[in-house]
Write a protein that holds these residues in place. Sequence first.
Motif, PDB file in Angstrom:
ATOM      1  N   SER A 121      24.207  16.427 -45.676  1.00 20.31           N
ATOM      2  CA  SER A 121      23.228  15.344 -45.591  1.00 20.31           C
ATOM      3  C   SER A 121      22.108  15.481 -46.612  1.00 20.31           C
ATOM      4  CB  SER A 121      22.636  15.302 -44.178  1.00 20.31           C
ATOM      5  OG  SER A 121      21.622  14.329 -44.080  1.00 20.31           O
ATOM      6  N   VAL A 122      21.642  16.710 -46.830  1.00 17.47           N
ATOM      7  CA  VAL A 122      20.487  16.908 -47.715  1.00 17.47           C
ATOM      8  C   VAL A 122      20.892  17.179 -49.161  1.00 17.47           C
ATOM      9  CG1 VAL A 122      19.106  17.747 -45.791  1.00 17.47           C
ATOM     10  CG2 VAL A 122      20.322  19.391 -47.219  1.00 17.47           C
ATOM     11  N   GLY A 123      22.167  17.535 -49.376  1.00 13.82           N
ATOM     12  CA  GLY A 123      22.661  17.715 -50.742  1.00 13.82           C
ATOM     13  C   GLY A 123      21.917  18.789 -51.508  1.00 13.82           C
ATOM     14  N   GLU A 124      21.343  18.422 -52.646  1.00 12.47           N
ATOM     15  CA  GLU A 124      20.684  19.387 -53.519  1.00 12.47           C
ATOM     16  C   GLU A 124      19.423  19.978 -52.902  1.00 12.47           C
ATOM     17  OE1 GLU A 124      19.964  17.503 -57.215  1.00 12.47           O
ATOM     18  OE2 GLU A 124      22.088  17.413 -57.806  1.00 12.47           O
ATOM     19  N   ASN A 125      18.928  19.392 -51.799  1.00  9.25           N
ATOM     20  CA  ASN A 125      17.729  19.907 -51.144  1.00  9.25           C
ATOM     21  C   ASN A 125      18.050  20.971 -50.087  1.00  9.25           C
ATOM     22  OD1 ASN A 125      15.994  18.149 -52.584  1.00  9.25           O
ATOM     23  ND2 ASN A 125      16.520  16.486 -51.173  1.00  9.25           N
ATOM     24  N   TRP A 126      19.226  21.557 -50.146  1.00  4.51           N
ATOM     25  CA  TRP A 126      19.626  22.511 -49.118  1.00  4.51           C
ATOM     26  C   TRP A 126      18.706  23.725 -49.051  1.00  4.51           C
ATOM     27  CZ3 TRP A 126      20.945  27.584 -50.123  1.00  4.51           C
ATOM     28  CH2 TRP A 126      21.165  27.918 -51.465  1.00  4.51           C
ATOM     29  N   SER A 151      24.219  33.311 -42.958  1.00  4.88           N
ATOM     30  CA  SER A 151      25.133  32.185 -42.781  1.00  4.88           C
ATOM     31  C   SER A 151      24.437  30.853 -43.039  1.00  4.88           C
ATOM     32  CB  SER A 151      25.704  32.196 -41.357  1.00  4.88           C
ATOM     33  OG  SER A 151      24.683  32.059 -40.388  1.00  4.88           O
ATOM     34  N   GLU A 152      23.126  30.798 -42.772  1.00  5.19           N
ATOM     35  CA  GLU A 152      22.399  29.549 -43.005  1.00  5.19           C
ATOM     36  C   GLU A 152      22.514  29.113 -44.461  1.00  5.19           C
ATOM     37  OE1 GLU A 152      21.266  32.275 -41.591  1.00  5.19           O
ATOM     38  OE2 GLU A 152      19.814  31.874 -39.990  1.00  5.19           O
ATOM     39  N   ALA A 153      22.239  30.043 -45.382  1.00  2.00           N
ATOM     40  CA  ALA A 153      22.299  29.701 -46.803  1.00  2.00           C
ATOM     41  C   ALA A 153      23.725  29.386 -47.232  1.00  2.00           C
ATOM     42  CB  ALA A 153      21.742  30.857 -47.639  1.00  2.00           C
ATOM     43  N   ILE A 154      24.685  30.175 -46.765  1.00  2.00           N
ATOM     44  CA  ILE A 154      26.083  29.989 -47.185  1.00  2.00           C
ATOM     45  C   ILE A 154      26.598  28.622 -46.740  1.00  2.00           C
ATOM     46  CG2 ILE A 154      28.433  30.851 -46.955  1.00  2.00           C
ATOM     47  CD1 ILE A 154      26.406  32.576 -48.631  1.00  2.00           C
ATOM     48  N   MET A 155      26.397  28.284 -45.478  1.00  2.00           N
ATOM     49  CA  MET A 155      26.958  27.029 -44.971  1.00  2.00           C
ATOM     50  C   MET A 155      26.163  25.811 -45.438  1.00  2.00           C
ATOM     51  SD  MET A 155      29.718  27.952 -43.689  1.00  2.00           S
ATOM     52  CE  MET A 155      30.128  26.215 -43.446  1.00  2.00           C
ATOM     53  N   VAL A 172      24.269  19.445 -42.057  1.00  2.00           N
ATOM     54  CA  VAL A 172      22.922  19.367 -42.629  1.00  2.00           C
ATOM     55  C   VAL A 172      22.992  19.530 -44.138  1.00  2.00           C
ATOM     56  CG1 VAL A 172      20.683  20.508 -42.778  1.00  2.00           C
ATOM     57  CG2 VAL A 172      21.738  20.150 -40.548  1.00  2.00           C
ATOM     58  N   GLY A 173      23.762  20.510 -44.603  1.00  2.00           N
ATOM     59  CA  GLY A 173      23.907  20.709 -46.041  1.00  2.00           C
ATOM     60  C   GLY A 173      24.479  19.491 -46.748  1.00  2.00           C
ATOM     61  N   GLY A 205      27.870  22.926 -47.493  1.00  2.00           N
ATOM     62  CA  GLY A 205      27.724  21.518 -47.134  1.00  2.00           C
ATOM     63  C   GLY A 205      27.241  20.671 -48.298  1.00  2.00           C
ATOM     64  N   SER A 206      26.328  21.230 -49.097  1.00  3.60           N
ATOM     65  CA  SER A 206      25.858  20.482 -50.270  1.00  3.60           C
ATOM     66  C   SER A 206      26.986  20.300 -51.288  1.00  3.60           C
ATOM     67  CB  SER A 206      24.669  21.205 -50.916  1.00  3.60           C
ATOM     68  OG  SER A 206      25.083  22.374 -51.595  1.00  3.60           O
ATOM     69  N   SER A 207      27.912  21.261 -51.320  1.00  3.45           N
ATOM     70  CA  SER A 207      29.074  21.132 -52.205  1.00  3.45           C
ATOM     71  C   SER A 207      30.002  20.022 -51.729  1.00  3.45           C
ATOM     72  CB  SER A 207      29.831  22.463 -52.272  1.00  3.45           C
ATOM     73  OG  SER A 207      29.019  23.493 -52.798  1.00  3.45           O
ATOM     74  N   VAL A 208      30.019  19.797 -50.410  1.00  8.07           N
ATOM     75  CA  VAL A 208      30.773  18.657 -49.871  1.00  8.07           C
ATOM     76  C   VAL A 208      30.151  17.359 -50.349  1.00  8.07           C
ATOM     77  CG1 VAL A 208      31.448  17.444 -47.763  1.00  8.07           C
ATOM     78  CG2 VAL A 208      31.547  19.951 -47.844  1.00  8.07           C
ATOM     79  N   ALA A 209      28.820  17.286 -50.305  1.00  7.49           N
ATOM     80  CA  ALA A 209      28.127  16.080 -50.772  1.00  7.49           C
ATOM     81  C   ALA A 209      28.394  15.825 -52.247  1.00  7.49           C
ATOM     82  CB  ALA A 209      26.630  16.208 -50.519  1.00  7.49           C
ATOM     83  N   ALA A 210      28.544  16.898 -53.015  1.00  8.24           N
ATOM     84  CA  ALA A 210      28.805  16.757 -54.451  1.00  8.24           C
ATOM     85  C   ALA A 210      30.262  16.442 -54.755  1.00  8.24           C
ATOM     86  CB  ALA A 210      28.391  18.038 -55.174  1.00  8.24           C
ATOM     87  N   GLY A 211      31.109  16.479 -53.726  1.00  3.93           N
ATOM     88  CA  GLY A 211      32.514  16.167 -53.914  1.00  3.93           C
ATOM     89  C   GLY A 211      33.362  17.351 -54.341  1.00  3.93           C
TER      90      GLY A 211
END
Length: 228
Positions: A176-181, A52-56, A173-174, A60-66
């Motif tokens: 917030s960190v975006g591509e660095n997830w 679940s850590e990787a999935i979420m 967290v995802g 979250g990084s996909s949220v940052a990407a819009g």
Amino acid sequence: MPPLHFFLVTASVTDFFLDPIVNWGTDFISSTGLPAVFFLMTLESACLPVPSEAIMLFAGSSVAAGDLTLFGVVAAGVLGNLLGSWIAYAVGYYGRIDLLEKNKLIHISPKHLKWADDWFARHGDATVFFSRMLPIVRTFISLPAGVAKMPFWRFTAYTLAGCIPWVLALALVGKSVGENWEEWRDHLHYLDYAVALALIGLVVYLLIRRRRRGGPGASDAVGEPERT
């Protein structure tokens, strides 16, 4: 084996098995969106090795990407976790007799099953709630809750209460960190190791306790709940 070597070997073995699953999962989310988040989190809570850590974090990084919305990924993650938990609970609830009481391979004595029943009767609420926020344990806790026949709606309420902060925190967290997830996913491996070591320590403690007690029926006395 020194602790550092142990962690390195464990990390290598874990990555060997989980990296293909994570790569497939992230590609699935990229192409399908929220249904993929829901499906993958369902698998994770149904006792399957989907982290679940990787999935979420990726969601979250996909949220940052819009590409997705925060509300959408959290709702999909929580609802997927709930459905997966229901599946695992049902397997434990309806498979108790055939899987544990009659099965010679993984047979569990009636006294140990009674101990599990008593434990969930007394501490089931806290066990389910806090376990939903622990790596490894969260994936499997629904199965013993079903075996112990914890009341379904109480199980559901505490499962939801425990899933929401875990899923929300990872998504934030995802985002917030975006591509660095992926770096954060690597950091969270240390929490996995800590939980795994704690579980190993618990097993060792119970085995030592059993041996010290000795004598006939000692195995049935392991972990016997105190009577009030």
